[in-house]
Design a protein around this motif. Structure first.
Motif, PDB file in Angstrom:
ATOM      1  N   ALA A 244       0.830  -1.209   0.000  1.00 57.86           N
ATOM      2  CA  ALA A 244       0.000   0.000   0.000  1.00 57.86           C
ATOM      3  C   ALA A 244       0.863   1.256   0.000  1.00 57.86           C
ATOM      4  CB  ALA A 244      -0.928  -0.019   1.209  1.00 57.86           C
ATOM      5  N   ILE A 245       2.043   1.157  -0.588  1.00 57.75           N
ATOM      6  CA  ILE A 245       2.974   2.291  -0.620  1.00 57.75           C
ATOM      7  C   ILE A 245       2.361   3.435  -1.420  1.00 57.75           C
ATOM      8  CG2 ILE A 245       5.247   3.054  -1.440  1.00 57.75           C
ATOM      9  CD1 ILE A 245       6.211   0.166  -0.855  1.00 57.75           C
ATOM     10  N   GLY A 246       2.476   4.657  -0.904  1.00 59.95           N
ATOM     11  CA  GLY A 246       1.816   5.819  -1.489  1.00 59.95           C
ATOM     12  C   GLY A 246       2.348   6.284  -2.823  1.00 59.95           C
ATOM     13  N   ASP A 247       3.088   7.387  -2.824  1.00 58.90           N
ATOM     14  CA  ASP A 247       3.482   8.029  -4.076  1.00 58.90           C
ATOM     15  C   ASP A 247       4.797   7.512  -4.670  1.00 58.90           C
ATOM     16  OD1 ASP A 247       1.249   9.663  -3.891  1.00 58.90           O
ATOM     17  OD2 ASP A 247       2.306  11.155  -2.687  1.00 58.90           O
ATOM     18  N   ASP A 248       5.515   6.695  -3.945  1.00 60.36           N
ATOM     19  CA  ASP A 248       6.811   6.217  -4.415  1.00 60.36           C
ATOM     20  C   ASP A 248       6.625   4.979  -5.292  1.00 60.36           C
ATOM     21  OD1 ASP A 248       9.417   5.392  -4.821  1.00 60.36           O
ATOM     22  OD2 ASP A 248      10.055   5.781  -2.763  1.00 60.36           O
ATOM     23  N   ILE A 249       6.405   5.214  -6.587  1.00 59.79           N
ATOM     24  CA  ILE A 249       6.124   4.121  -7.519  1.00 59.79           C
ATOM     25  C   ILE A 249       7.297   3.148  -7.598  1.00 59.79           C
ATOM     26  CG2 ILE A 249       5.762   3.582  -9.970  1.00 59.79           C
ATOM     27  CD1 ILE A 249       3.975   6.028 -10.161  1.00 59.79           C
ATOM     28  N   GLN A 250       8.509   3.669  -7.572  1.00 60.98           N
ATOM     29  CA  GLN A 250       9.694   2.816  -7.663  1.00 60.98           C
ATOM     30  C   GLN A 250       9.746   1.837  -6.486  1.00 60.98           C
ATOM     31  OE1 GLN A 250      13.378   4.748  -8.772  1.00 60.98           O
ATOM     32  NE2 GLN A 250      14.564   3.370  -7.465  1.00 60.98           N
ATOM     33  N   SER A 251       9.484   2.323  -5.286  1.00 59.27           N
ATOM     34  CA  SER A 251       9.487   1.453  -4.103  1.00 59.27           C
ATOM     35  C   SER A 251       8.370   0.427  -4.166  1.00 59.27           C
ATOM     36  CB  SER A 251       9.338   2.292  -2.833  1.00 59.27           C
ATOM     37  OG  SER A 251      10.469   3.086  -2.615  1.00 59.27           O
ATOM     38  N   SER A 252       7.223   0.831  -4.689  1.00 58.53           N
ATOM     39  CA  SER A 252       6.085  -0.070  -4.843  1.00 58.53           C
ATOM     40  C   SER A 252       6.437  -1.223  -5.775  1.00 58.53           C
ATOM     41  CB  SER A 252       4.884   0.701  -5.394  1.00 58.53           C
ATOM     42  OG  SER A 252       3.908  -0.157  -5.917  1.00 58.53           O
ATOM     43  N   ILE A 253       7.035  -0.897  -6.905  1.00 61.42           N
ATOM     44  CA  ILE A 253       7.406  -1.912  -7.895  1.00 61.42           C
ATOM     45  C   ILE A 253       8.484  -2.839  -7.345  1.00 61.42           C
ATOM     46  CG2 ILE A 253       8.537  -2.249 -10.144  1.00 61.42           C
ATOM     47  CD1 ILE A 253       7.072   0.367 -11.032  1.00 61.42           C
ATOM     48  N   LEU A 254       9.508  -2.265  -6.756  1.00 63.21           N
ATOM     49  CA  LEU A 254      10.612  -3.066  -6.231  1.00 63.21           C
ATOM     50  C   LEU A 254      10.137  -3.986  -5.105  1.00 63.21           C
ATOM     51  CD1 LEU A 254      13.567  -3.743  -6.397  1.00 63.21           C
ATOM     52  CD2 LEU A 254      14.091  -1.776  -4.942  1.00 63.21           C
ATOM     53  N   THR A 255       9.292  -3.467  -4.226  1.00 67.35           N
ATOM     54  CA  THR A 255       8.751  -4.278  -3.125  1.00 67.35           C
ATOM     55  C   THR A 255       7.942  -5.452  -3.665  1.00 67.35           C
ATOM     56  OG1 THR A 255       8.662  -2.378  -1.624  1.00 67.35           O
ATOM     57  CG2 THR A 255       7.243  -4.251  -1.099  1.00 67.35           C
ATOM     58  N   THR A 256       7.073  -5.172  -4.640  1.00 66.26           N
ATOM     59  CA  THR A 256       6.250  -6.234  -5.242  1.00 66.26           C
ATOM     60  C   THR A 256       7.130  -7.300  -5.879  1.00 66.26           C
ATOM     61  OG1 THR A 256       4.461  -4.641  -5.669  1.00 66.26           O
ATOM     62  CG2 THR A 256       4.420  -6.698  -6.920  1.00 66.26           C
ATOM     63  N   LEU A 257       8.170  -6.871  -6.569  1.00 68.70           N
ATOM     64  CA  LEU A 257       9.088  -7.807  -7.224  1.00 68.70           C
ATOM     65  C   LEU A 257       9.794  -8.705  -6.205  1.00 68.70           C
ATOM     66  CD1 LEU A 257      10.410  -8.698  -9.878  1.00 68.70           C
ATOM     67  CD2 LEU A 257      12.105  -6.897  -9.561  1.00 68.70           C
ATOM     68  N   ILE A 258      10.279  -8.106  -5.127  1.00 65.85           N
ATOM     69  CA  ILE A 258      10.965  -8.884  -4.084  1.00 65.85           C
ATOM     70  C   ILE A 258      10.011  -9.882  -3.440  1.00 65.85           C
ATOM     71  CG2 ILE A 258      12.094  -8.742  -1.826  1.00 65.85           C
ATOM     72  CD1 ILE A 258      13.193  -5.990  -2.694  1.00 65.85           C
ATOM     73  N   LEU A 259       8.790  -9.441  -3.160  1.00 69.89           N
ATOM     74  CA  LEU A 259       7.796 -10.342  -2.559  1.00 69.89           C
ATOM     75  C   LEU A 259       7.533 -11.543  -3.456  1.00 69.89           C
ATOM     76  CD1 LEU A 259       5.215  -7.709  -1.240  1.00 69.89           C
ATOM     77  CD2 LEU A 259       6.753  -9.101   0.161  1.00 69.89           C
ATOM     78  N   LYS A 260       7.446 -11.280  -4.753  1.00 65.90           N
ATOM     79  CA  LYS A 260       7.210 -12.366  -5.709  1.00 65.90           C
ATOM     80  C   LYS A 260       8.385 -13.335  -5.710  1.00 65.90           C
ATOM     81  CE  LYS A 260       4.512 -14.225  -8.784  1.00 65.90           C
ATOM     82  NZ  LYS A 260       3.152 -14.669  -8.430  1.00 65.90           N
ATOM     83  N   GLU A 261       9.587 -12.796  -5.718  1.00 68.73           N
ATOM     84  CA  GLU A 261      10.784 -13.633  -5.738  1.00 68.73           C
ATOM     85  C   GLU A 261      10.933 -14.446  -4.449  1.00 68.73           C
ATOM     86  OE1 GLU A 261      13.899 -10.858  -6.613  1.00 68.73           O
ATOM     87  OE2 GLU A 261      13.633 -11.067  -8.791  1.00 68.73           O
ATOM     88  N   LEU A 262      10.419 -13.903  -3.344  1.00 71.22           N
ATOM     89  CA  LEU A 262      10.505 -14.616  -2.063  1.00 71.22           C
ATOM     90  C   LEU A 262       9.421 -15.687  -1.918  1.00 71.22           C
ATOM     91  CD1 LEU A 262      11.350 -11.701   0.430  1.00 71.22           C
ATOM     92  CD2 LEU A 262      12.879 -13.500  -0.394  1.00 71.22           C
ATOM     93  N   GLY A 263       8.493 -15.712  -2.881  1.00 67.75           N
ATOM     94  CA  GLY A 263       7.478 -16.764  -2.880  1.00 67.75           C
ATOM     95  C   GLY A 263       6.241 -16.487  -2.062  1.00 67.75           C
TER      96      GLY A 263
END
Length: 219
Positions: A73-92
């Motif tokens: 639910a990260i606000g205006d920081d699109i880069q952090s939102s994308i990177l967080t989602t990617l890491i979560l996916k990679e962590l399974g």
């Protein structure tokens, strides 16, 4: 069985989800880089921690992959939102819901593996507009890009008809999944059920078909 959730980002959207899930008795881990926000939710969520979700080691140390569902639910920081989602996916992580700021952001989130993408501001705006534009619509919830569920007050044109008479499935491709009648609710009503004036019909189907039904029957 109680599910476990992690909410990353404790702004208005993330904070609301955190409170609601907690009220529903779920186990909730609240995460934010802002210590003040974390302190606020330490009395609400099961656990609240200060952490940078773009740091894979931080997420690993929190055992993030063990949660049933993680909400980004990260606000205006699109880069952090994308990177967080990617890491979560990679962590399974099993289920990931990410908040999008715009359509481009949504495309990227879906491409990197978000299971669900929400546009809270856009969707709420649409919901309010539909409620204001029709005196018969009590509530509206968008289920997907094309499908919605609405609560419609039955007017004189509908009152006295059975569900079979209306035949909304054949004419509009819609389903009446329930009828609210005062304090009572009739779930999966039978075709012979007669609709009373001022009943609230809970209708599900294609958003365009719902609009067509409203214009034809309710105006």
């Amino acid at each position: 069985m109680k599910k476990s959730f992690a909410v990353i980002g404790l702004g208005r959207f993330g904070g609301s989800i955190c409170r609601t899930l907690t009220d529903e008795g779920m186990e909730v881990l609240a995460i934010d880089v802002n210590e003040e926000r974390v302190n606020e939710y330490s009395m609400i969520a099961s656990h609240a921690v200060v952490g940078d979700s773009t740091d894979e080691n931080v997420l690993k140390s929190l055992g993030i992959r063990n949660f049933d569902h993680v909400i980004v639910a990260i606000g205006d920081d699109i880069q952090s939102s994308i990177l967080t989602t990617l890491i979560l996916k990679e962590l399974g992580v099993g289920q990931i819901t990410s908040k999008a700021q715009n359509d481009y952001h949504e495309k990227v989130l879906r491409k990197i593996g978000a299971d669900h993408v929400v546009h809270p501001e856009r969707d709420m705006g649409k919901r309010i507009a539909i409620n204001m534009s029709s005196s018969n619509v009590v509530d509206y919830l968008q289920l997907s890009e094309d499908h919605s569920i609405v609560e419609i007050v039955a007017n004189g044109k509908l009152g006295g008809n059975t569900i079979m008479d209306l035949d909304v499935r054949k004419k509009y491709g819609l389903n009446i999944v329930a009828i609210k009648r005062g304090e009572d609710i009739i779930v999966s009503p039978q075709a012979k059920e007669t609709i009373h004036n001022r009943d609230v019909l809970i209708v599900i189907g294609n958003t365009n078909d719902i609009s067509r039904f409203e214009k034809k029957v309710l105006e």
